[in-house]
Design a protein around this motif. Structure first.
Motif, mmCIF file in Angstrom:
data_model
loop_
_atom_site.group_PDB
_atom_site.id
_atom_site.type_symbol
_atom_site.label_atom_id
_atom_site.label_comp_id
_atom_site.label_asym_id
_atom_site.label_seq_id
_atom_site.Cartn_x
_atom_site.Cartn_y
_atom_site.Cartn_z
ATOM 1 N N ALA A 157 0.181 0.985 8.749
ATOM 2 C CA ALA A 157 0.955 2.058 8.572
ATOM 3 C C ALA A 157 2.065 2.263 10.054
ATOM 4 O O ALA A 157 3.178 1.693 9.917
ATOM 5 N N ARG A 184 -4.355 -0.601 1.588
ATOM 6 C CA ARG A 184 -3.533 -0.057 2.494
ATOM 7 C C ARG A 184 -3.197 -0.994 3.563
ATOM 8 O O ARG A 184 -3.812 -1.292 4.329
ATOM 9 N N HIS A 192 3.821 4.200 1.961
ATOM 10 C CA HIS A 192 3.104 4.982 3.187
ATOM 11 C C HIS A 192 4.136 6.027 3.936
ATOM 12 O O HIS A 192 4.073 6.459 5.075
#
Length: 277
Positions: free
Chosen positions: A272, A269, A251
């Motif tokens: 972040a 994902r 990331h």
């Protein structure tokens, strides 16, 4: 991102602003919030015998045997099953979010979500993975991810990321979201908002032929534009029949992952700029 639970107990959101090379920096405190302390972890919950389990949850599993983490390319049938697993994970996550309130413990959230997953005929993927003792991950305030549910009650002003993964019909579906506990301060609100912007921007670049490292580039750009930094030691990962696998999705801006996204890839994902989905 493949770290056993014993190694993740004290993973926290770290301030990397002092160094572009991601030196440790200082652990930052939000206004009037003490660092999260470890609570008591209750015994692991049981799953009925009739529910299909991933390989690592089988009674005869040998943890010393390494499994390959080859790239998973899913055919049409695999994509359909992935969508179903993802839909169940989403519905379970929404249920988990509805439980968030001042005073409830993360252990109680874990117990109720465990029951909900079983009602769908699915297995809670984290349970037993690399000795992880719970069915979901609950990461409060400065804990970056993979927090272990315990007897700490949620407090007004907390933020909590709930990470849900289910194993259904041979495939894992993975999702997470950060929730506010009552009224939260402006820093926490901005953290959640900016992380969502990172997520949305990253999704927009996902297409066949795009460089995998483009995902990290857009995430880090948005985070830094908003005076946040990205935890560089965590990453997204391929998912499907395997809970974790290739490709590894960093990331942050990088030039060491030069592979291209291909049709049939599915990846998850992780948080972040500190934690939305």
């Amino acid at each position: 991102c493949r770290v056993g639970w014993k190694g993740t107990k004290r993973v926290r959101r770290v301030n990397f602003n002092q160094s572009r090379k991601y030196g440790r920096g200082n652990i930052s405190k939000r206004r009037n919030k003490e660092l999260v302390k470890l609570g008591t972890v209750s015994p692991r919950l049981q799953v009925p015998k009739g529910i299909l389990r991933p390989y690592y949850a089988e009674p005869n599993f040998n943890a010393e045997i390494e499994r390959s983490e080859l790239l998973q390319i899913h055919d049409e049938e695999g994509v359909v099953k992935m969508r179903r697993a993802g839909q169940v994970a989403k519905q379970v996550l929404e249920y988990a979010g509805s439980l968030v309130k001042v005073g409830i413990t993360t252990d109680e959230i874990d117990r109720l979500v465990h029951q909900k997953i079983i009602q769908y005929g699915a297995y809670p993927s984290p349970l037993g993975y690399k000795s992880y003792p719970k069915s979901i991950c609950t990461s409060i305030n400065e804990v970056v991810c993979h927090g272990i549910p315990d007897d700490r009650p949620l407090e007004k002003g907390d933020i909590i990321n709930i990470d849900v993964t289910v194993f259904l019909d041979g495939y894992h579906g993975d999702t997470s979201k950060t929730y506010a506990v009552g009224e939260i301060d402006v820093d926490a609100e901005k953290l959640i908002s900016v992380t969502k912007k990172c997520l949305d921007a990253a999704i927009q670049v996902v297409k066949p032929g795009e460089k995998i490292n483009k995902v990290g580039e857009v995430i880090e750009q948005i985070a830094e534009e908003n005076n946040f930094t990205v935890a560089p030691y965590l990453c997204g990962h391929g998912i499907g029949r395997e809970f974790h696998g290739a490709p590894t999705i960093f990331h942050i801006e990088n030039d060491w992952v030069k592979d291209l996204l291909k049709p049939g890839m599915v990846y998850y994902r992780t948080s972040a700029a500190g934690g939305s989905q």
